[in-house]
Design an enzyme around this catalytic site. Structure first.
Site, short mmCIF file in Angstrom:
data_model
loop_
_atom_site.label_atom_id
_atom_site.label_comp_id
_atom_site.label_asym_id
_atom_site.label_seq_id
_atom_site.Cartn_x
_atom_site.Cartn_y
_atom_site.Cartn_z
N TYR A 60 10.49 -16.67 0.92
CA TYR A 60 10.23 -16.32 -0.47
C TYR A 60 11.25 -17.04 -1.33
O TYR A 60 12.40 -16.65 -1.44
CB TYR A 60 10.36 -14.82 -0.70
CG TYR A 60 9.34 -13.96 0.01
CD1 TYR A 60 8.18 -14.49 0.55
CD2 TYR A 60 9.55 -12.59 0.13
CE1 TYR A 60 7.25 -13.68 1.20
CE2 TYR A 60 8.63 -11.77 0.77
CZ TYR A 60 7.48 -12.32 1.31
OH TYR A 60 6.58 -11.52 1.95
N LEU A 207 -2.18 -3.17 -3.31
CA LEU A 207 -2.97 -3.00 -4.54
C LEU A 207 -4.05 -4.07 -4.67
O LEU A 207 -4.56 -4.33 -5.76
CB LEU A 207 -2.05 -3.03 -5.76
CG LEU A 207 -1.09 -1.84 -5.88
CD1 LEU A 207 -0.09 -2.05 -7.01
CD2 LEU A 207 -1.88 -0.55 -6.09
N GLY A 208 -4.39 -4.71 -3.55
CA GLY A 208 -5.44 -5.73 -3.56
C GLY A 208 -5.09 -6.90 -4.45
O GLY A 208 -5.96 -7.46 -5.11
#
Length: 279
Positions: A60, A207-208
């Protein structure tokens, strides 16, 4: 009754609703995202609000998220579990290269320890299985690092139930991290296997990737509870299985507080039945 904590690896108690750091970096998890002071503030606020597991990864940024975690939280408070990942090399915002060679996994883990300012990382997750390297060699490298005290627990990211079963024949596994949310339950067999073995399941995109914050059924149930659709999607995960430990990420203090407040929402049986049927 929702169980609020989970014993990672049967040893480390964590609050089931944690915090993921991917959104502290730029688009594609590449480069910085705005002012580092904002990221530091979000991390510190997460811990203030009771988060006891921070989930990050060496790629990241790359490296940026781990460095922010250390800047914000080191020296780490007692009881805070740090989880990171290795096994993927980034060369651009759209290039991901899996590398599970034992020597590379060792180098990645040791670099993460330096960035995080740790002697031992609580949970080290193999970010992807390398199809070019025997599974026994990849896990063997992590077992060696664990024997040396550099890793406390081993996790796997993006695996099938068959791959987890094969891994369990070689070593102990404390966690898996797969895509799973209210509308995407393709990893249901993996979840059942985790339940059978007491393995934490850290669902990514809980949360998709934002889509569930506008889902009409979530919105209707949220209105009845005086909450938000995103909170309903998160609390559904906590109701769904005692091994599910979502780590939603955000770079916003407002969204952080909203996400973590989901832990206090309690679904009525009819709410849960409606949400269960969506899958």
């Amino acid at each position: 009754m929702i169980r609020e904590t989970f014993a990672l690896g049967g040893q480390l108690p964590v609050r089931r609703l944690g915090y993921g750091t991917a959104q502290l970096t730029g688009p594609g998890y590449w480069g910085p995202r705005g002012d580092a002071r904002d990221a530091v503030a979000v991390l510190r606020r997460a811990v203030e609000l009771g988060v006891t597991m921070i989930d990050t990864a060496d790629n990241y940024g790359p490296s940026i998220a781990e460095e922010l975690v250390a800047e914000a939280l080191h020296p780490y408070p007692e009881g805070l579990v740090i989880a990171t990942k290795g096994g993927v090399v980034r060369t651009s915002d759209s290039a991901w290269h899996v590398d599970g060679r034992p020597e590379r996994l060792r180098a990645m883990c040791e670099a993460s320890l330096r960035r995080l300012r740790l002697d031992t990382v609580d949970l080290y997750q193999l970010h992807r299985l390398d199809p070019e390297v025997p599974l026994a060699e990849q896990l063997g490298a992590l077992d060696e690092l664990r024997a040396e005290g550099k890793i406390r627990h081993i996790g796997l990211d993006t695996v099938t139930d068959e791959q987890l079963s094969a891994a369990l024949e070689l070593t102990s596994v404390a966690s898996v991290q797969n895509r799973y949310n209210l509308l995407d339950r393709s990893s249901e067999p993996l979840l059942k296997l985790c339940e059978a073995h007491g393995i934490a399941f850290l669902p990514w995109f809980p949360l998709g990737n934002g889509s569930l914050t506008s889902d009409p059924v979530c919105a209707e149930i949220a209105a009845a509870h005086g909450t938000t659709p995103g909170q309903i999607a998160l609390t559904w995960l906590l109701h769904r299985s005692p091994v599910l430990c979502p780590t939603p990420g955000t770079g916003s203090l407002v969204h952080l507080e909203e996400n973590l407040a989901a832990g206090a929402v309690r679904l009525a049986p009819e709410d849960k039945s409606r949400l269960d049927s969506l899958g």
